[in-house]
Design a protein around this motif. Structure first.
Motif, PDB file in Angstrom:
ATOM      1  N   CYS A  84       3.316  -5.196  -3.434  1.00  0.00           N
ATOM      2  CA  CYS A  84       2.319  -4.324  -4.195  1.00  0.00           C
ATOM      3  C   CYS A  84       2.326  -2.918  -4.083  1.00  0.00           C
ATOM      4  O   CYS A  84       2.858  -2.514  -2.732  1.00  0.00           O
ATOM      5  CB  CYS A  84       0.799  -5.022  -3.642  1.00  0.00           C
ATOM      6  SG  CYS A  84       0.490  -6.857  -3.808  1.00  0.00           S
ATOM      7  N   LYS A  85       1.848  -2.338  -4.715  1.00  0.00           N
ATOM      8  CA  LYS A  85       1.732  -0.802  -4.787  1.00  0.00           C
ATOM      9  C   LYS A  85       0.727  -0.454  -3.138  1.00  0.00           C
ATOM     10  O   LYS A  85      -0.092  -1.321  -3.143  1.00  0.00           O
ATOM     11  CB  LYS A  85       1.316  -0.019  -6.027  1.00  0.00           C
ATOM     12  CG  LYS A  85       2.385  -0.174  -6.965  1.00  0.00           C
ATOM     13  CD  LYS A  85       1.955   0.518  -8.389  1.00  0.00           C
ATOM     14  CE  LYS A  85       2.889   0.304  -9.536  1.00  0.00           C
ATOM     15  NZ  LYS A  85       2.441   0.879 -10.655  1.00  0.00           N
ATOM     16  N   GLU A  87       1.523 -10.727  -7.237  1.00  0.00           N
ATOM     17  CA  GLU A  87       1.104  -9.331  -6.912  1.00  0.00           C
ATOM     18  C   GLU A  87      -0.288  -8.814  -7.818  1.00  0.00           C
ATOM     19  O   GLU A  87      -1.190  -8.203  -7.252  1.00  0.00           O
ATOM     20  CB  GLU A  87       2.081  -8.340  -7.492  1.00  0.00           C
ATOM     21  CG  GLU A  87       3.372  -8.266  -6.351  1.00  0.00           C
ATOM     22  CD  GLU A  87       4.259  -9.394  -6.536  1.00  0.00           C
ATOM     23  OE1 GLU A  87       4.913  -9.603  -5.486  1.00  0.00           O
ATOM     24  OE2 GLU A  87       4.018 -10.123  -7.475  1.00  0.00           O
ATOM     25  N   GLU A  88      -0.426  -9.321  -8.934  1.00  0.00           N
ATOM     26  CA  GLU A  88      -1.549  -9.148  -9.795  1.00  0.00           C
ATOM     27  C   GLU A  88      -2.930  -9.954  -8.996  1.00  0.00           C
ATOM     28  O   GLU A  88      -3.991  -9.372  -9.489  1.00  0.00           O
ATOM     29  CB  GLU A  88      -1.504  -9.690 -11.133  1.00  0.00           C
ATOM     30  CG  GLU A  88      -0.485  -8.837 -12.020  1.00  0.00           C
ATOM     31  CD  GLU A  88      -0.159  -9.639 -13.481  1.00  0.00           C
ATOM     32  OE1 GLU A  88      -1.244 -10.079 -13.757  1.00  0.00           O
ATOM     33  OE2 GLU A  88       0.908  -9.512 -13.935  1.00  0.00           O
ATOM     34  N   SER A 101     -10.417  -5.943  -6.660  1.00  0.00           N
ATOM     35  CA  SER A 101     -11.449  -5.284  -7.544  1.00  0.00           C
ATOM     36  C   SER A 101     -12.747  -6.048  -7.789  1.00  0.00           C
ATOM     37  O   SER A 101     -13.670  -5.475  -8.671  1.00  0.00           O
ATOM     38  CB  SER A 101     -10.735  -5.118  -8.892  1.00  0.00           C
ATOM     39  OG  SER A 101     -10.411  -6.452  -9.705  1.00  0.00           O
ATOM     40  N   ASP A 124      -1.774   1.868  -3.345  1.00  0.00           N
ATOM     41  CA  ASP A 124      -2.932   1.894  -3.608  1.00  0.00           C
ATOM     42  C   ASP A 124      -3.908   0.581  -4.141  1.00  0.00           C
ATOM     43  O   ASP A 124      -4.951   0.388  -3.793  1.00  0.00           O
ATOM     44  CB  ASP A 124      -3.147   2.803  -5.105  1.00  0.00           C
ATOM     45  CG  ASP A 124      -2.567   2.069  -6.150  1.00  0.00           C
ATOM     46  OD1 ASP A 124      -1.499   1.392  -5.896  1.00  0.00           O
ATOM     47  OD2 ASP A 124      -2.866   2.547  -7.509  1.00  0.00           O
ATOM     48  N   VAL A 125      -3.056  -0.517  -4.428  1.00  0.00           N
ATOM     49  CA  VAL A 125      -3.488  -2.010  -4.511  1.00  0.00           C
ATOM     50  C   VAL A 125      -3.786  -2.398  -2.926  1.00  0.00           C
ATOM     51  O   VAL A 125      -4.905  -2.984  -2.901  1.00  0.00           O
ATOM     52  CB  VAL A 125      -2.527  -2.809  -5.207  1.00  0.00           C
ATOM     53  CG1 VAL A 125      -2.888  -4.144  -5.001  1.00  0.00           C
ATOM     54  CG2 VAL A 125      -2.361  -2.286  -6.428  1.00  0.00           C
ATOM     55  N   ARG A 126      -2.785  -2.258  -2.123  1.00  0.00           N
ATOM     56  CA  ARG A 126      -3.120  -2.707  -0.743  1.00  0.00           C
ATOM     57  C   ARG A 126      -4.367  -2.045  -0.183  1.00  0.00           C
ATOM     58  O   ARG A 126      -5.229  -2.585   0.498  1.00  0.00           O
ATOM     59  CB  ARG A 126      -1.930  -2.288   0.217  1.00  0.00           C
ATOM     60  CG  ARG A 126      -0.553  -3.065  -0.362  1.00  0.00           C
ATOM     61  CD  ARG A 126       0.432  -3.130   0.737  1.00  0.00           C
ATOM     62  NE  ARG A 126       0.844  -1.739   1.163  1.00  0.00           N
ATOM     63  CZ  ARG A 126       1.729  -0.990   0.492  1.00  0.00           C
ATOM     64  NH1 ARG A 126       2.476  -1.243  -0.408  1.00  0.00           N
ATOM     65  NH2 ARG A 126       2.049   0.044   1.273  1.00  0.00           N
ATOM     66  N   GLN A 154      -6.899  -0.728  -1.642  1.00  0.00           N
ATOM     67  CA  GLN A 154      -8.222  -1.165  -2.252  1.00  0.00           C
ATOM     68  C   GLN A 154      -8.640  -2.391  -1.803  1.00  0.00           C
ATOM     69  O   GLN A 154      -9.698  -2.774  -1.660  1.00  0.00           O
ATOM     70  CB  GLN A 154      -7.988  -1.555  -4.036  1.00  0.00           C
ATOM     71  CG  GLN A 154      -8.996  -2.011  -4.829  1.00  0.00           C
ATOM     72  CD  GLN A 154      -8.763  -1.883  -6.323  1.00  0.00           C
ATOM     73  OE1 GLN A 154      -7.764  -2.673  -6.585  1.00  0.00           O
ATOM     74  NE2 GLN A 154      -9.669  -1.647  -7.200  1.00  0.00           N
ATOM     75  N   VAL A 155      -7.448  -3.488  -1.761  1.00  0.00           N
ATOM     76  CA  VAL A 155      -8.083  -4.572  -1.133  1.00  0.00           C
ATOM     77  C   VAL A 155      -8.480  -4.571   0.370  1.00  0.00           C
ATOM     78  O   VAL A 155      -9.561  -5.398   0.642  1.00  0.00           O
ATOM     79  CB  VAL A 155      -6.835  -5.855  -1.161  1.00  0.00           C
ATOM     80  CG1 VAL A 155      -5.869  -5.559  -0.007  1.00  0.00           C
ATOM     81  CG2 VAL A 155      -7.454  -7.283  -0.960  1.00  0.00           C
ATOM     82  N   ASP A 170      -4.513  -7.499  -6.667  1.00  0.00           N
ATOM     83  CA  ASP A 170      -5.392  -6.455  -7.618  1.00  0.00           C
ATOM     84  C   ASP A 170      -6.417  -7.021  -8.002  1.00  0.00           C
ATOM     85  O   ASP A 170      -7.684  -6.320  -7.939  1.00  0.00           O
ATOM     86  CB  ASP A 170      -4.636  -5.912  -8.673  1.00  0.00           C
ATOM     87  CG  ASP A 170      -5.248  -4.595  -9.300  1.00  0.00           C
ATOM     88  OD1 ASP A 170      -5.871  -3.968  -8.989  1.00  0.00           O
ATOM     89  OD2 ASP A 170      -4.514  -4.568 -10.314  1.00  0.00           O
TER      90      ASP A 170
END
Length: 481
Positions: free
Chosen positions: A381-382, A336-337, A344, A384-386, A388-389, A340
């Motif tokens: 994943c949360k 999961e990390e 980023s 907002d993480v999805r 963002q990618v 993120d």
């Protein structure tokens, strides 16, 4: 007069049979009357032959009568037959080996029970208690054990070498049951020196968990089984990280791919090599990921490197390292990390725009792996993480799709298109609309050079417009497919 001899048979010390023993031969044969005797007044002279069954009669000097085939000397004791272990008269002890639940067994008859008593406490108690039937798990193994008691150590080793390690482990367990010390030591010596399969190693682990051996050679076997107090999962994890780092730094493309496949297999949860959960350190793995990302940035910035390979080859090596590390993280539930981390990479996204598709498309391989994992539901994943990618890498992936098709490297494009659409549908509907509009614009111009997300687009359209009309009171977040 010629003496006729007959070869004698060697007497064995034990015998086995499934049939009852035959009748004893220790009885005198019936005496027939001399029907062809020509001189009833003459008495035959006993021969010096140790087995004098037949006699001759001298009729006159220089003449010898033919052999009286029907006449057997009456006044001489019958010659005893060669000893046979299956005959009751010469058997000192007899018992039956029978498998549990079986009706019939295997009859063991012994001429010299003392040999078993001297070598096996189990058989000594059996003979002393005059036991007639013994139930065992495997009759054949016990037959072999009795045979080995009567063999020399050299013959015993030669026999178990022919049968193999698995049979030797089974025999070792029987030797422990009958308490045959010489047999136990011989089995252990052979097992320690022979190579094992994984199944044989598992059998040894089970046997050693049940039986505690006192023989010194057992320590060598235990060392081969890795049953040492100083071995821990952390040591295994440190070694794995060291191997991963070596592979990541490798410049030999062929060797790197082979080693990546090997290490991934032994670390994968579903691998046949996997025995226990590995002690992989999450921080160490992500340090390696950051190292690969830093190398990619340096390459796109044009930093001077000691590596003389072409730029595209160096970029491809770092991308392979990243996708490989990502798979290891997924298999160990640590990925999961990474989503993120990849989402980023703003600097890398800007550098991507500055290079030709022939070089930059390699970066999209990492994005493809992330989108596939999201679409398959392998990552939790949360939202907002999805988002963002997708904000970072959805557009570059659309632009590089044509080059990915030219150099697929094993990529299943139909599966990628399906999972990319499913991953996109996990976003809020407002975000979905923005990305589907971007896709629609790209697809209308580039066609097959762009991934086909029409199936996912239809699902989004029904959710956004058709169902919202049918259920006007519902919010977007309550709409389901």
């Amino acid at each position: 007069m010629a003496t006729q001899t007959q070869p004698r048979r060697r007497a064995s010390t034990w015998c086995c049979s499934f049939s009852p023993p035959p009748a004893s031969p220790d009885r005198k044969l019936p005496i027939k009357s001399p029907a062809h005797c020509t001189n009833p007044t003459s008495n035959p002279t006993p021969s010096t032959n140790p087995r004098p069954f037949l006699t001759r009669r001298i009729l006159s000097p220089g003449r010898v009568s033919p052999i009286d085939s029907d006449q057997i000397t009456a006044d001489l004791p019958p010659t005893p037959a060669p000893p046979c272990v299956s005959e009751e008269a010469s058997t000192d002890f007899k018992f039956q080996l029978k498998e549990k639940g079986a009706r019939r067994g295997f009859v063991v008859q012994l001429l010299d029970p003392g040999l078993l008593c001297d070598n096996s406490h189990f058989f000594r108690e059996l003979i002393e208690n005059d036991t007639t039937t013994v139930e065992v798990d495997n009759v054949d193994l016990y037959k072999d054990a009795i045979h080995f008691i009567h063999s020399t150590d050299k013959d015993f080793i030669a026999s178990i070498v022919k049968t193999g390690v698995s049979k030797a482990i089974d025999l070792l367990q029987v030797m422990c049951t009958i308490k045959f010390e010489r047999g136990i030591l011989s089995c252990l010596k052979y097992i320690e020196a022979a190579p094992w399969t994984e199944n044989e190693e598992e059998k040894l682990n089970i046997l050693f968990s049940k039986i505690k051996f006192k023989e010194p050679i057992v320590e060598d076997i235990v060392l081969r089984l890795n049953q040492t107090a100083d071995f821990s999962s952390s040591a295994e994890g440190d070694l794995a990280i060291h191997l991963i780092q070596q592979i990541a730094n490798s410049t030999n493309s062929s060797a790197r791919k082979d080693m990546q496949s090997l290490v991934k297999g032994i670390l994968c949860d579903s691998s046949v090599y996997q025995k226990d959960q590995t002690g992989l350190n999450r921080d160490s793995l992500y340090q390696l990921c950051n190292s690969c990302l830093s190398s990619l940035k340096d390459l796109f910035k044009g930093e001077v490197s000691t590596d003389t390979r072409p730029l595209i080859e160096q970029v491809s090596s770092q991308v392979e390292n990243l996708t490989w590390l990502f798979e290891i993280l997924i298999n160990n539930n640590m990925a999961e990390e990474f989503v993120d981390l990849w989402g980023s990479q703003e600097e890398l996204v800007k550098l991507h725009e500055c290079y030709s598709p022939m070089v930059r498309y390699e970066l999209s391989r990492v994005s493809v792996c992330v989108f596939i994992a999201l679409g398959k539901g392998k990552l939790q994943c949360k939202g907002d993480v999805r988002t963002q990618v997708f904000n970072s890498w959805f557009g570059p992936t659309l632009l590089d799709f044509g080059w990915l098709k030219r150099c697929p490297k094993g990529l299943d494009f139909r599966m990628f298109e399906e999972t990319l659409g499913k991953a996109l549908l996990t976003l809020p509907l407002v975000q979905q609309q923005r990305f589907f509009e971007e896709w629609f614009s790209c697809f209308s111009v580039r066609g097959m050079e762009c991934p086909n997300l029409s199936t996912a687009f239809q699902v989004w359209w029904r959710r956004s417009f058709i169902r919202s009309v049918v259920h006007p009171g519902r919010g977007d977040h309550a709409v389901t497919s």
